[in-house]
Write an enzyme that holds these catalytic residues in place. Structure first.
Site, PDB file in Angstrom:
ATOM      1  N   LYS A  12      23.840  32.610 -58.752  1.00  0.00           N
ATOM      2  CA  LYS A  12      25.167  32.848 -58.189  1.00  0.00           C
ATOM      3  C   LYS A  12      26.157  33.259 -59.292  1.00  0.00           C
ATOM      4  CE  LYS A  12      24.460  29.703 -54.260  1.00  0.00           C
ATOM      5  NZ  LYS A  12      25.008  28.504 -53.535  1.00  0.00           N
ATOM      6  N   TYR A  52      25.478  34.348 -45.372  1.00  0.00           N
ATOM      7  CA  TYR A  52      25.716  32.937 -45.057  1.00  0.00           C
ATOM      8  C   TYR A  52      26.196  32.743 -43.615  1.00  0.00           C
ATOM      9  CZ  TYR A  52      24.939  31.052 -49.765  1.00  0.00           C
ATOM     10  OH  TYR A  52      24.368  30.627 -50.938  1.00  0.00           O
ATOM     11  N   PHE A  60      34.019  25.266 -45.190  1.00  0.00           N
ATOM     12  CA  PHE A  60      33.966  25.879 -46.520  1.00  0.00           C
ATOM     13  C   PHE A  60      33.516  27.347 -46.498  1.00  0.00           C
ATOM     14  CE2 PHE A  60      29.930  23.539 -45.857  1.00  0.00           C
ATOM     15  CZ  PHE A  60      28.999  24.542 -46.033  1.00  0.00           C
ATOM     16  N   ARG A  88      13.073  24.873 -54.595  1.00  0.00           N
ATOM     17  CA  ARG A  88      14.078  23.892 -54.156  1.00  0.00           C
ATOM     18  C   ARG A  88      14.068  22.681 -55.092  1.00  0.00           C
ATOM     19  NH1 ARG A  88      17.818  25.394 -50.233  1.00  0.00           N
ATOM     20  NH2 ARG A  88      18.038  23.180 -49.795  1.00  0.00           N
ATOM     21  N   ARG A 105      20.706  22.530 -60.917  1.00  0.00           N
ATOM     22  CA  ARG A 105      22.051  22.162 -60.475  1.00  0.00           C
ATOM     23  C   ARG A 105      22.598  20.965 -61.252  1.00  0.00           C
ATOM     24  NH1 ARG A 105      21.000  23.369 -54.070  1.00  0.00           N
ATOM     25  NH2 ARG A 105      21.957  25.441 -53.986  1.00  0.00           N
ATOM     26  N   ASN A 115      27.439  26.041 -57.300  1.00  0.00           N
ATOM     27  CA  ASN A 115      26.227  25.307 -57.680  1.00  0.00           C
ATOM     28  C   ASN A 115      25.099  26.202 -58.215  1.00  0.00           C
ATOM     29  OD1 ASN A 115      25.526  26.444 -55.285  1.00  0.00           O
ATOM     30  ND2 ASN A 115      25.094  24.532 -54.211  1.00  0.00           N
ATOM     31  N   HIS A 118      20.793  29.731 -55.473  1.00  0.00           N
ATOM     32  CA  HIS A 118      20.388  29.651 -54.068  1.00  0.00           C
ATOM     33  C   HIS A 118      18.879  29.786 -53.999  1.00  0.00           C
ATOM     34  CE1 HIS A 118      20.049  30.525 -49.776  1.00  0.00           C
ATOM     35  NE2 HIS A 118      19.167  31.429 -50.131  1.00  0.00           N
ATOM     36  N   GLU A 129      15.762  36.511 -45.778  1.00  0.00           N
ATOM     37  CA  GLU A 129      16.602  36.678 -46.970  1.00  0.00           C
ATOM     38  C   GLU A 129      16.019  37.715 -47.933  1.00  0.00           C
ATOM     39  OE1 GLU A 129      18.471  32.156 -46.902  1.00  0.00           O
ATOM     40  OE2 GLU A 129      17.158  32.737 -48.552  1.00  0.00           O
TER      41      GLU A 129
HETATM   42  P1  GDP Z   1      21.676  24.907 -50.179  1.00  0.00           P
HETATM   43  O1  GDP Z   1      20.551  25.327 -49.273  1.00  0.00           O
HETATM   44  O2  GDP Z   1      21.318  23.743 -51.067  1.00  0.00           O
HETATM   45  O3  GDP Z   1      22.270  26.058 -50.962  1.00  0.00           O
HETATM   46  O4  GDP Z   1      22.847  24.319 -49.234  1.00  0.00           O
HETATM   47  P2  GDP Z   1      23.457  24.794 -47.833  1.00  0.00           P
HETATM   48  O5  GDP Z   1      22.601  25.816 -47.156  1.00  0.00           O
HETATM   49  O6  GDP Z   1      23.786  23.544 -47.080  1.00  0.00           O
HETATM   50  O7  GDP Z   1      24.856  25.456 -48.241  1.00  0.00           O
HETATM   51  C1  GDP Z   1      24.933  26.778 -48.701  1.00  0.00           C
HETATM   52  C2  GDP Z   1      25.942  26.825 -49.832  1.00  0.00           C
HETATM   53  O8  GDP Z   1      27.234  26.503 -49.333  1.00  0.00           O
HETATM   54  C3  GDP Z   1      25.708  25.781 -50.934  1.00  0.00           C
HETATM   55  O9  GDP Z   1      24.746  26.156 -51.874  1.00  0.00           O
HETATM   56  C4  GDP Z   1      27.090  25.694 -51.560  1.00  0.00           C
HETATM   57  O10 GDP Z   1      27.375  26.818 -52.409  1.00  0.00           O
HETATM   58  C5  GDP Z   1      27.978  25.780 -50.313  1.00  0.00           C
HETATM   59  N1  GDP Z   1      28.259  24.433 -49.775  1.00  0.00           N
HETATM   60  C6  GDP Z   1      27.399  23.588 -49.150  1.00  0.00           C
HETATM   61  N2  GDP Z   1      28.006  22.455 -48.760  1.00  0.00           N
HETATM   62  C7  GDP Z   1      29.298  22.569 -49.149  1.00  0.00           C
HETATM   63  C8  GDP Z   1      30.446  21.716 -49.030  1.00  0.00           C
HETATM   64  O11 GDP Z   1      30.374  20.598 -48.485  1.00  0.00           O
HETATM   65  N3  GDP Z   1      31.613  22.189 -49.550  1.00  0.00           N
HETATM   66  C9  GDP Z   1      31.718  23.403 -50.138  1.00  0.00           C
HETATM   67  N4  GDP Z   1      32.905  23.799 -50.626  1.00  0.00           N
HETATM   68  N5  GDP Z   1      30.670  24.233 -50.273  1.00  0.00           N
HETATM   69  C10 GDP Z   1      29.465  23.826 -49.796  1.00  0.00           C
END
Ligand code: GDP
Length: 144
Positions: A12, A52, A60, A88, A105, A115, A118, A129
């Site tokens: 990212k 996304y 968010f 992962r 991370r 973070n 992805h 994807e």
């Molecule tokens: P991942 O699969 O671990 O990347 O997590 P998710 O699919 O749940 O979320 C996608 C992305 O959205 C994450 O990698 C973060 O960049 C962002 N994100 C997830 N949860 C949060 C949150 O609670 N707050 C904010 N600001 N961003 C979030």
């Protein structure tokens, strides 16, 4: 033995900004994942929102799209046995405060949003994807 699997990885904008592309890719290589496709690119707002889209209703979402378009990213296709889960595990939990020691991370992410990486979370999302970024012709067959 099970078939090799493909997964999509993104370094990212914060990872590219901090010049740690090589360090992250090195972790993939050390874990036995190989690179089938790789590109430095920058997402438009439209692309970030489409990528996304499952998070469209989350509070968010806007901030996430802004972050993902804030600078260049590195997209790659990783191949290996159990590649989706392996990636992962290397990434660690979404929130770096909850991520295990030694994960990408834990070591590099700023917070739950910024973070650093992805990784696809299941075979169906991996296929979608990968197709989002790479036409079939850009998936280069390795020799190992
Ligand atoms: P991942 O699969 O671990 O990347 O997590 P998710 O699919 O749940 O979320 C996608 C992305 O959205 C994450 O990698 C973060 O960049 C962002 N994100 C997830 N949860 C949060 C949150 O609670 N707050 C904010 N600001 N961003 C979030």
């Amino acid at each position: 033995m099970a078939e090799k699997e493909l997964t999509l990885s993104i370094i990212k904008p914060d990872g590219v900004e901090r010049n740690i592309i090589g360090r992250i890719i090195s972790r993939f290589e050390k874990a036995g994942l190989t690179i089938r496709a790789l590109r430095l690119t920058r997402l438009t707002r439209e692309e970030a929102e489409a990528f996304y889209a499952v998070h469209r209703e989350r509070p968010f979402f806007d901030s996430l799209a802004t972050y993902m378009t804030s600078g260049p990213i590195v997209v790659s296709v990783l191949e290996g046995y159990n590649a989706i889960q392996k990636n992962r595990e290397l990434m660690g939990a979404t929130n770096p405060e909850k991520a295990d020691e030694g994960t990408i991370r834990k070591d590099f992410a700023k917070n739950v949003e910024i973070n650093t990486v992805h990784g696809s979370d299941a075979p169906e999302t991996a296929a979608k994807e990968i197709a989002f970024f790479f036409p079939e012709t850009e998936l280069i067959k390795g020799n190992r």
